[in-house]
Enzyme design. Structure first.
Site, PDB file in Angstrom:
ATOM      1  N   GLY A   1      43.839  55.167  85.993  1.00 22.62           N
ATOM      2  CA  GLY A   1      42.454  54.720  85.999  1.00 22.62           C
ATOM      3  C   GLY A   1      41.768  55.117  84.708  1.00 22.62           C
TER       4      GLY A   1
ATOM      5  CD  GLN B   1      38.113  58.542  81.494  1.00 23.03           C
ATOM      6  OE1 GLN B   1      38.332  57.635  82.285  1.00 23.03           O
ATOM      7  NE2 GLN B   1      38.954  59.557  81.329  1.00 23.03           N
TER       8      GLN B   1
ATOM      9  CB  CYS C   1      40.797  63.567  83.994  1.00 27.33           C
ATOM     10  SG  CYS C   1      39.498  62.609  83.184  1.00 27.33           S
ATOM     11  CG  LEU C   2      43.958  58.919  80.998  1.00 25.49           C
ATOM     12  CD1 LEU C   2      43.769  57.451  80.671  1.00 25.49           C
ATOM     13  CD2 LEU C   2      45.368  59.377  80.628  1.00 25.49           C
TER      14      LEU C   2
ATOM     15  CG  HIS D   1      38.938  61.001  88.660  1.00 27.19           C
ATOM     16  ND1 HIS D   1      39.423  62.280  88.494  1.00 27.19           N
ATOM     17  CD2 HIS D   1      38.767  60.501  87.409  1.00 27.19           C
ATOM     18  CE1 HIS D   1      39.538  62.529  87.199  1.00 27.19           C
ATOM     19  NE2 HIS D   1      39.146  61.458  86.521  1.00 27.19           N
ATOM     20  CD  GLU D   2      39.255  56.731  86.623  1.00 29.61           C
ATOM     21  OE1 GLU D   2      38.474  56.741  85.656  1.00 29.61           O
ATOM     22  OE2 GLU D   2      40.327  57.382  86.622  1.00 29.61           O
TER      23      GLU D   2
ATOM     24  CG  HIS E   1      35.062  59.415  84.358  1.00 33.18           C
ATOM     25  ND1 HIS E   1      34.965  60.458  83.475  1.00 33.18           N
ATOM     26  CD2 HIS E   1      36.345  59.426  84.809  1.00 33.18           C
ATOM     27  CE1 HIS E   1      36.145  61.083  83.395  1.00 33.18           C
ATOM     28  NE2 HIS E   1      36.994  60.476  84.203  1.00 33.18           N
TER      29      HIS E   1
HETATM   30 NI    NI Z   1      39.006  60.937  84.537  1.00 31.14          NI
END
Ligand code: NI
Length: 171
Positions: A46, A51, A88-89, A130-131, A134
């Site tokens: 995701g 991000q 998380c990226l 989670h996404e 953000h």
């Molecule tokens: Ni993340």
């Protein structure tokens, strides 16, 4: 298509509230495909627009080959609780156990602006939460204890500093 830079904590752009998407045009579709490309290259499941430094309410998710592009998503119901490890990226190398609902109802628009309403369960519900967090400038570390959060913050800041140092040395 283009590969976008994924911002890493503590980049301040990760703490900017995202704004509603109002134009469903080619520019939006291009951004979505760039986000797919970037996410696959980073081996994520995701990715949220903030991000990549774009403060728009837009998320892409690939779950076992099923692709979701969520525009203006909103969780309207949640149920249950489950603890599982997530990453998380924007926090490379960090994996933490986090409690999330295990069933949600989410309303969103697709890339053409058409309204969708879906019930999502299990780990995918976690990914959605989670996404979507953000978009509200919330990060997974916000759900950890203060001590753990401070530890990760320090670790990430040290990492960021050593990257800057090595770039300086290269010049
Ligand atoms: Ni993340």
């Amino acid at each position: 298509m283009a590969i976008l830079d994924v911002l890493v904590y503590p980049d301040p752009a990760l703490r900017v509230m995202a704004e509603d998407v109002t134009r469903f045009d080619d520019k939006l579709k291009k951004l979505i495909s760039d986000m797919w490309e970037t996410m696959y290259l980073s081996k994520g499941i995701g990715l949220a627009a903030p991000q990549v430094g774009v403060p728009m309410r837009l998320v892409v998710i690939d779950w076992e080959g099923i692709r979701y592009a969520l525009v203006n998503p909103r969780i309207v119901e949640e149920e249950g609780e489950e603890r599982a490890e997530e990453g998380c990226l924007s926090f490379p190398g960090i994996f933490e156990e986090i409690t999330r609902p295990n069933k949600i109802r989410v309303v969103y628009q697709d890339e053409n602006g058409d309204a969708r309403d879906e019930v999502i369960e299990g780990f995918l519900a976690r990914v959605f939460c989670h996404e979507i967090d953000h978009l509200d400038a919330k990060l997974m570390i916000d759900k950890l204890s203060r001590l753990k959060r401070a530890f990760i913050k320090k670790k990430m800041e040290r990492k960021a500093k050593s990257l800057v140092d090595s770039e300086v040395q290269e010049r």
